[in-house]
Enzyme design. Sequence first.
Site, mmCIF file in Angstrom:
data_model
loop_
_atom_site.group_PDB
_atom_site.id
_atom_site.type_symbol
_atom_site.label_atom_id
_atom_site.label_comp_id
_atom_site.label_asym_id
_atom_site.label_seq_id
_atom_site.Cartn_x
_atom_site.Cartn_y
_atom_site.Cartn_z
ATOM 1 N N GLN A 69 5.933 18.408 -22.253
ATOM 2 C CA GLN A 69 6.660 19.673 -22.160
ATOM 3 C C GLN A 69 7.398 19.773 -20.829
ATOM 4 O OE1 GLN A 69 4.466 23.049 -23.468
ATOM 5 N NE2 GLN A 69 6.194 24.409 -23.217
ATOM 6 N N PHE A 70 8.649 19.291 -20.818
ATOM 7 C CA PHE A 70 9.452 19.335 -19.600
ATOM 8 C C PHE A 70 9.743 20.754 -19.156
ATOM 9 C CE2 PHE A 70 12.776 19.797 -22.738
ATOM 10 C CZ PHE A 70 13.741 20.561 -22.116
ATOM 11 N N THR A 71 9.662 21.727 -20.066
ATOM 12 C CA THR A 71 9.988 23.111 -19.719
ATOM 13 C C THR A 71 8.993 23.723 -18.737
ATOM 14 O OG1 THR A 71 8.840 23.986 -21.660
ATOM 15 C CG2 THR A 71 11.202 23.516 -21.902
#
Length: 145
Positions: free
Chosen positions: A78-80
Amino acid sequence: MKIIVQRSLESSVCVDNNIVGHIDTGMVLLVGFTHQDTEEDIDYMVHKVLNLRIFDDVNGKMNHSILEMGGSILSISQFTLYGDVRHGNRPSYVDAMSSNQAETLYRKFNEKLAKHIHVEKGIFGADMKVSICNDGPVTIVLESR
């Protein structure tokens, strides 16, 4: 490296309406990487996740690790997690590691976890639908730096 840990009764991840990962009791890990992260960060976080005492003992006190109580891990990239909204309302992801580098570290992270416990995964970079039955709810934020 940043991980959101959620204690889970049952969780799954779907890609294109197909379940690609499913666990019963255990942990869901939402995993993100930033530019400075190295294999040392992975080693630190693997140790931290495996030994995090967030499962209840017989007295209802969070006193057991996932290694002690059993269970599985559902790991989701999850890069967010590195979205920055300090300036405006649209997240900036300049602090997130590039996709190619992050995918390499994500694989290493999961491989190291899997030496100790069963790990299910989402598909890196895919549009995933994650269903989490958060137990407690218990949610912990871990950062390697």
